[in-house]
Design an enzyme around this catalytic site. Structure first.
Site, PDB file in Angstrom:
ATOM      1  N   CYS A  48      -5.410  21.596 -57.138  1.00  0.00           N
ATOM      2  CA  CYS A  48      -6.544  22.511 -57.229  1.00  0.00           C
ATOM      3  C   CYS A  48      -6.111  23.824 -57.898  1.00  0.00           C
ATOM      4  O   CYS A  48      -5.887  23.858 -59.095  1.00  0.00           O
ATOM      5  CB  CYS A  48      -7.155  22.731 -55.849  1.00  0.00           C
ATOM      6  SG  CYS A  48      -8.801  23.473 -55.897  1.00  0.00           S
ATOM      7  N   HIS A  96      -8.289  17.237 -54.378  1.00  0.00           N
ATOM      8  CA  HIS A  96      -7.391  17.333 -53.220  1.00  0.00           C
ATOM      9  C   HIS A  96      -6.994  15.935 -52.747  1.00  0.00           C
ATOM     10  O   HIS A  96      -7.633  15.377 -51.844  1.00  0.00           O
ATOM     11  CB  HIS A  96      -8.075  18.096 -52.076  1.00  0.00           C
ATOM     12  CG  HIS A  96      -8.172  19.566 -52.305  1.00  0.00           C
ATOM     13  ND1 HIS A  96      -7.197  20.455 -51.898  1.00  0.00           N
ATOM     14  CD2 HIS A  96      -9.123  20.305 -52.931  1.00  0.00           C
ATOM     15  CE1 HIS A  96      -7.549  21.681 -52.245  1.00  0.00           C
ATOM     16  NE2 HIS A  96      -8.718  21.617 -52.875  1.00  0.00           N
ATOM     17  N   GLU A  99      -4.644  15.011 -50.866  1.00  0.00           N
ATOM     18  CA  GLU A  99      -4.122  14.961 -49.493  1.00  0.00           C
ATOM     19  C   GLU A  99      -5.181  14.500 -48.489  1.00  0.00           C
ATOM     20  O   GLU A  99      -4.844  13.969 -47.424  1.00  0.00           O
ATOM     21  CB  GLU A  99      -3.564  16.325 -49.071  1.00  0.00           C
ATOM     22  CG  GLU A  99      -4.575  17.445 -48.924  1.00  0.00           C
ATOM     23  CD  GLU A  99      -4.818  18.246 -50.190  1.00  0.00           C
ATOM     24  OE1 GLU A  99      -5.228  19.422 -50.082  1.00  0.00           O
ATOM     25  OE2 GLU A  99      -4.619  17.694 -51.285  1.00  0.00           O
TER      26      GLU A  99
END
Length: 550
Positions: free
Chosen positions: A383, A520, A522
């Site tokens: 990001c 993102h 994750e």
């Protein structure tokens, strides 16, 4: 009909209700039950999207674009169900909904009160959230109530849970209460009095726990469990010892060995197959017996509070499990790098700049990115980490010394990163966008499918398409992409409609492994499957380590 398990907390906050709920859900799922989870937050904010990470920790983004509590990240990592906006709600949302109904006249002029109007709305939200998974056919919904028993903010939620249990009847609701049993070093013993008082407080509300999870820094002896059982009026086998573990993935087995899932299934009159926790045992074994070890430097401004990067830390651990690698994370304050101190980056096997908002610490992050690029250290930017990599590249390799983001400098001569509403198109015109032309107006939220360019690292990692979640206001400015590409940057993924850069990388001729992503990743990593991007990143760090040692 879906049955409910309410998870409450007492004595103090941050005992790990989310981990406990997720672990119990994982055991029930391993027994063949369809499970889902909900998080009820007592604060008056509508959602945690604008709350400081120092106050609330990470904001977890769901597939449908909701900004939610970080516990939903734990839920997705422990069970197969995907969380949605309806899996997390706050006091703010409840009051907002009730007030809207009152304004529309839905209460027919009645006096609107906490009981029954607020508590009824909470129950309606719980049932809606439980129906969002498994096509509305979940066997069990675990409902975590935030805060601690005794907090004024939590009272309407606890009252709603009590009413729901009464309305649904016996064997349709169970209550698990998580409490603290502190060890007093000067006395050399565990103290059960806080737990006794916490259970008494819960019983005053009208809730009797089915099971008590007693948190301590050590296993609780049987004589102390017997004492808690006597004073809390709970069978001794329902007093579960939950001690500190070096891995959260050990908790399902810890709870299963003490029979928590058996107690819950008996209370709810469920008779599923025995639990199979072999997958969790395998993951813990991989975590405890690595063949390699690396150190990754995470450069950010919230490094004093690791809760801010909870999903990212877990994603790196998952990658370690799937590559037989112990991943050590060195947290580096980006502000300290602004005045030098780059020597702290030299021993690292890889560098990572995570997402974030605001100007503070950005120049330190850019210096870390430059160091990674010039010294051929594997780099992953997420990001903001990708946006800063683009700025660093533009300044030092594309001849734009003043390059910046309009988030940090509105007067920059080269706004290579700009707000969603102020992009410059290919003809050099400022293009205004609205909620109709971009997801979320000034914030792009949720999952989006994007094609990946052939012959790139991104293609080798993801295949032909990437489907990841977003949470950002700023994007790489398309007007500068041709100049960046001419200088050597590779844009390896673009959105199909707006043609916006989603992934960037440097070719092998410039750097062995340098990747930035606007999304993102994750948020979609799980211990079961890991994540292809983080796995590739850890493998690149191992390769870099081997090159250094050669």
């Amino acid at each position: 009909m879906t049955k409910f398990v309410f998870v409450t907390g007492g004595v103090v906050s941050s005992l790990g209700k989310g981990i406990a709920a997720a672990s119990l859900a994982a055991i029930l799922e391993s027994r063949g039950l369809k499970v889902t989870l909900l998080k009820l937050d007592p604060y008056i904010n509508v959602d945690p999207g604008t709350m400081s990470p120092f106050q609330h920790g990470e904001v977890f983004v769901t597939e449908d674009g909701a900004e939610t509590d970080l516990d939903l990240g734990h839920y997705e990592r422990f069970v197969s169900a995907k969380m949605r906006k309806s899996n997390n709600f706050t006091t703010g949302q409840i009051y907002e909904s009730v007030i809207r109904k009152e304004r529309r006249g839905e209460y027919l002029g009645k006096t609107v009160q906490v009981i029954p109007h607020i508590t009824n709305e909470i129950q309606a939200f719980i049932e809606k959230g439980a129906a969002a998974s498994h096509d509305g056919k979940a066997d069990v919904a675990l409902v975590e109530i935030g805060g601690t028993v005794g907090d004024i903010e939590s009272l309407p939620f606890l009252e709603a849970a009590r009413q729901m249990s009464l309305r649904m009847g016996r064997n349709h609701c169970a209550f698990v209460h998580l409490t603290l049993v502190p060890f007093i070093a000067s006395a050399g013993e565990l103290k059960t009095k806080p737990t006794q008082h916490s259970v008494q407080k819960l019983r005053e509300i009208g809730i009797s726990p089915t099971a008590l999870l007693c948190r301590a820094d050590r296993p609780i002896p049987d004589d102390e469990r017997a004492k808690i059982s006597l004073f809390a009026n709970i069978p001794q086998d329902a007093v579960i010892s939950v001690w500190d573990a070096d891995s959260i993935y050990k908790i399902p087995q810890m709870l299963n060995e003490q029979g928590l899932d058996r107690l819950i299934c008996e209370e709810l009159r469920l008779d599923p197959k025995p639990a199979d926790l072999s997958m969790w045992q395998k993951l813990v074994n991989a975590q405890e017996n690595p063949e390699h070890e690396i150190t990754i430097g995470m450069v950010g401004k919230y490094v004093d509070l690791t809760e801010s990067y909870k999903s990212l830390i877990e994603a790196l651990r998952h990658a370690g499990m799937h590559t037989a690698t112990r991943v050590n994370i060195e947290y580096i304050d980006s502000e300290e790098l602004e005045s030098g101190h780059l020597e702290v980056l030299a021993p690292l096997d890889a560098i990572l700049v995570p997402g974030g908002f605001g100007k503070r610490g950005t120049e330190g992050k850019i210096r870390a990115i430059q160091y990674a690029r010039e010294n051929k250290i594997p780099y992953l930017g997420i990001c903001l980490g990708m946006q800063l990599a683009v700025i660093e590249f533009a300044r030092h390799l594309a001849g734009m010394a003043d390059a910046n983001s309009t988030e940090f400098n509105l007067e920059t001569e080269h706004p290579v990163v700009a707000l969603i509403t102020e992009w410059v198109d290919r003809e050099g015109k400022v293009e205004q966008r609205s909620a109709d032309s971009d997801l979320g107006g000034t914030m792009r939220l949720g999952a989006q499918r994007v094609p990946v360019k052939e012959g790139t690292k991104a293609r080798a990692i993801y295949g032909a398409e990437v489907n990841e979640r977003h949470r950002h206001r700023y994007e790489v400015n398309n007007h500068y992409v041709p100049t960046l590409e001419k200088a050597g940057m590779v844009i390896s993924a673009r959105t199909p409609t707006e043609n916006l850069p989603e992934m960037m990388e440097l070719p092998e001729s410039m750097h062995p492994w340098f990747v930035g992503v606007q999304f993102h990743p994750e948020f979609t990593s799980t211990p079961r499957d890991g994540h292809p991007l983080f796995k590739a990143y850890v493998e690149a760090a191992l390769a870099s380590q081997q090159r250094k040692g050669a």
